[in-house]
Design a protein around this motif. Structure first.
Motif, PDB file in Angstrom:
ATOM      1  N   ARG A   5       0.827  -1.195   0.000  1.00 39.83           N
ATOM      2  CA  ARG A   5       0.000   0.000   0.000  1.00 39.83           C
ATOM      3  C   ARG A   5       0.867   1.253   0.000  1.00 39.83           C
ATOM      4  NH1 ARG A   5      -3.213  -1.304   5.346  1.00 39.83           N
ATOM      5  NH2 ARG A   5      -1.061  -1.806   5.853  1.00 39.83           N
ATOM      6  N   LEU A  86      -9.613  -5.342  -9.360  1.00 40.72           N
ATOM      7  CA  LEU A  86      -9.876  -5.721  -7.968  1.00 40.72           C
ATOM      8  C   LEU A  86     -11.270  -6.321  -7.782  1.00 40.72           C
ATOM      9  CD1 LEU A  86      -8.348  -2.501  -6.357  1.00 40.72           C
ATOM     10  CD2 LEU A  86      -7.197  -4.670  -6.818  1.00 40.72           C
ATOM     11  N   ARG A 103     -14.598   3.475  -6.819  1.00 39.88           N
ATOM     12  CA  ARG A 103     -13.800   2.931  -5.708  1.00 39.88           C
ATOM     13  C   ARG A 103     -12.709   2.004  -6.230  1.00 39.88           C
ATOM     14  NH1 ARG A 103     -14.244  -1.775  -3.839  1.00 39.88           N
ATOM     15  NH2 ARG A 103     -16.370  -2.055  -4.657  1.00 39.88           N
ATOM     16  N   ARG A 104     -13.072   1.090  -7.129  1.00 42.95           N
ATOM     17  CA  ARG A 104     -12.086   0.142  -7.652  1.00 42.95           C
ATOM     18  C   ARG A 104     -11.013   0.854  -8.478  1.00 42.95           C
ATOM     19  NH1 ARG A 104     -16.714  -3.167  -9.110  1.00 42.95           N
ATOM     20  NH2 ARG A 104     -16.380  -2.560 -11.292  1.00 42.95           N
ATOM     21  N   THR A 105     -11.441   1.791  -9.307  1.00 40.65           N
ATOM     22  CA  THR A 105     -10.474   2.508 -10.151  1.00 40.65           C
ATOM     23  C   THR A 105      -9.498   3.305  -9.298  1.00 40.65           C
ATOM     24  OG1 THR A 105     -12.127   2.691 -11.911  1.00 40.65           O
ATOM     25  CG2 THR A 105     -10.239   4.152 -12.047  1.00 40.65           C
ATOM     26  N   THR A 106     -10.002   3.947  -8.254  1.00 37.13           N
ATOM     27  CA  THR A 106      -9.131   4.738  -7.384  1.00 37.13           C
ATOM     28  C   THR A 106      -8.129   3.847  -6.661  1.00 37.13           C
ATOM     29  OG1 THR A 106     -10.888   6.375  -7.040  1.00 37.13           O
ATOM     30  CG2 THR A 106      -9.086   6.353  -5.450  1.00 37.13           C
ATOM     31  N   GLU A 107      -8.613   2.743  -6.083  1.00 35.72           N
ATOM     32  CA  GLU A 107      -7.706   1.851  -5.359  1.00 35.72           C
ATOM     33  C   GLU A 107      -6.670   1.251  -6.301  1.00 35.72           C
ATOM     34  OE1 GLU A 107      -7.804  -2.084  -2.425  1.00 35.72           O
ATOM     35  OE2 GLU A 107      -9.683  -1.100  -3.005  1.00 35.72           O
ATOM     36  N   ALA A 108      -7.099   0.862  -7.502  1.00 36.25           N
ATOM     37  CA  ALA A 108      -6.164   0.295  -8.468  1.00 36.25           C
ATOM     38  C   ALA A 108      -5.111   1.322  -8.873  1.00 36.25           C
ATOM     39  CB  ALA A 108      -6.915  -0.205  -9.694  1.00 36.25           C
ATOM     40  N   LEU A 110      -4.019   3.848  -7.174  1.00 37.74           N
ATOM     41  CA  LEU A 110      -3.088   4.082  -6.062  1.00 37.74           C
ATOM     42  C   LEU A 110      -2.111   2.922  -5.916  1.00 37.74           C
ATOM     43  CD1 LEU A 110      -5.445   5.716  -3.409  1.00 37.74           C
ATOM     44  CD2 LEU A 110      -3.651   6.828  -4.758  1.00 37.74           C
ATOM     45  N   LEU A 111      -2.572   1.694  -6.130  1.00 41.77           N
ATOM     46  CA  LEU A 111      -1.662   0.555  -6.100  1.00 41.77           C
ATOM     47  C   LEU A 111      -0.593   0.702  -7.182  1.00 41.77           C
ATOM     48  CD1 LEU A 111      -4.105  -2.441  -5.515  1.00 41.77           C
ATOM     49  CD2 LEU A 111      -2.245  -1.742  -4.001  1.00 41.77           C
ATOM     50  N   THR A 141     -12.710   9.762 -11.075  1.00 41.34           N
ATOM     51  CA  THR A 141     -11.455   9.335 -10.463  1.00 41.34           C
ATOM     52  C   THR A 141     -10.287  10.140 -11.005  1.00 41.34           C
ATOM     53  OG1 THR A 141     -12.321   7.088 -10.214  1.00 41.34           O
ATOM     54  CG2 THR A 141      -9.946   7.360 -10.052  1.00 41.34           C
TER      55      THR A 141
END
Length: 414
Positions: A5, A86, A103-108, A110-111, A141
């Motif tokens: 992370r 994700l 949510r998924r696009t943002t987390e991806a 950032l990863l 996003t």
């Protein structure tokens, strides 16, 4: 074990920081040519590069100690799928509700930023059940990531030709008006692949935007046709993943590669497994393409979705695979995820030299080959400021240290 992370950097502020935009001094970094340097960043660009210690007297806002790190131009991700990322562990159908996609696009993103990718191109499906909702979420996003990473969206309709394709064509026009900056899609899914490609190219010429289409066709005539009709588009054409080229006889593949080179087409390969069905996977013949003069970039493709439930979205892994499996040198392999990937996205060149954009990745190691194989600890710089840091520490137990005659307090930081 490394924590993947992105973490906020621990930086020390200088009491004598100047007013206005603060400068950032990267101290003691090693370059791929063997030099150890200080690098000063300001206003989103590299302001100065000097021998280690030579810039320390100049007052700066913050300093980052990069002793033990290799400093590189930051990679870019030319082939992401944020709308499905994700989702491998989701029970039932993947939700394309805008909030879930955002949510998924943002987390991806950032990863992938934590891995070093400061620019990403996300392919987004439009039409069918999701309509334009997924694209709306990805564009939101993009705005929320401003200042952390540069995200662009590719609109991907499934069908464009015939009566069934009329709605897809209208929706593609709407997507470009909404803010999608690249025309994409997959000609292989249309009953008329050549007609699909021609419509995509016509629309791209009308809107003045680049093209990035999926194809895994192993038909040399179809690929040659794509190259022929792509040659006149000034904004550029990218094909990916082109795994079908690897299934052609060498002579046929070489002829297609020459046509792609003459047309100025970029090929984005996906060495981590692609983004389609397992039985159709394959990596484009990167050495053959490069020898023909084709620009070859490498992307990650699926990030833990049904196409690749263990996808990592790590550009350095893509470079590692191209070096270890496909025979590229570490330098050429890293070029596919950095300079060539940025060029494929229409971004300016980055070098660790004064005047260039401050898009940088520091990886613990002293040579590029070791960085590609053990790149756990990373510091990511976007627009002249540290936006992500991943740290990893390896420790050995006392018994192991005694058995191996290692220092009891010894540790390695990969």
């Amino acid at each position: 074990m490394p924590d993947s992370r992105p973490q906020p950097p621990r930086l020390s502020s200088s009491p004598s920081a100047p007013a206005g935009p603060a400068a950032l001094l990267l101290c003691g970094a090693r370059l791929t040519d063997g030099r150890t340097v200080d690098v000063r960043l300001k206003n989103g660009r590299i302001e100065a590069v000097g021998t280690a210690g030579s810039l320390a007297a100049v007052s700066v806002g913050t300093r980052v100690d990069l002793r033990g790190y290799l400093l590189l131009p930051a990679p870019a991700e030319p082939h992401a799928h944020g709308d499905t990322a994700l989702s491998a562990d989701v029970d039932g159908p993947v939700s394309f509700q805008p909030d879930d996609v955002q949510r998924r696009t943002t987390e991806a993103a950032l990863l992938q930023l934590g891995h070093g990718a400061t620019a990403l191109r996300s392919h987004v499906c439009i039409g069918d059940a999701q309509g334009l909702g997924a694209l709306t979420a990805v564009l939101r996003t993009r705005r929320s990531l401003c200042g952390f990473a540069e995200l662009t969206a590719v609109a991907m309709p499934r069908v464009l030709t015939g009566v069934a394709g009329a709605n897809g064509l209208a929706m593609l026009r709407d997507a470009l008006k909404m803010g999608a900056s690249v025309v994409g899609g997959c000609p292989d899914t249309d009953p008329d692949p050549a007609g699909y490609a021609e419509l995509v190219l016509e629309l791209a010429a009308e809107f003045g935007c680049p093209v990035d289409v999926h194809t895994d066709a192993g038909d040399p005539a179809r690929l040659a046709r794509l190259a022929a009709i792509a040659g006149g588009l000034r904004s550029g054409v990218t094909l990916s993943p082109c795994g079908g080229l690897g299934r052609l006889p060498a002579a046929a593949a070489a002829r297609v590669a020459e046509r792609l080179a003459r047309a100025g087409v970029t090929v984005v390969c996906l060495p981590q497994g692609g983004c389609g069905a397992v039985e159709g996977r394959g990596t484009a013949p990167v050495r053959l393409l490069r020898s023909a003069g084709v620009r070859v970039a490498a992307g990650s493709g699926a990030l833990r979705d049904v196409s690749n439930p263990v996808g990592r979205g790590d550009p350095l892994e893509a470079a590692y695979l191209l070096a270890s499996r496909y025979g590229l040198s570490p330098e050429d392999a890293y070029d596919t995820v950095s300079a060539s990937a940025r060029a494929a996205l229409g971004l300016p060149e980055v070098r660790v030299e004064a005047g260039f954009p401050a898009e940088l990745l520091a990886v613990r190691g002293d040579r590029l080959a070791s960085a590609l194989s053990l790149a756990y600890s990373r510091i990511v710089v976007h627009q002249g400021r540290v936006v992500a840091r991943t740290s990893a520490v390896r420790e050995y137990s006392t018994s192991a240290a005694v058995a191996l005659d290692l220092p009891r307090q010894g540790r390695a930081q990969p």
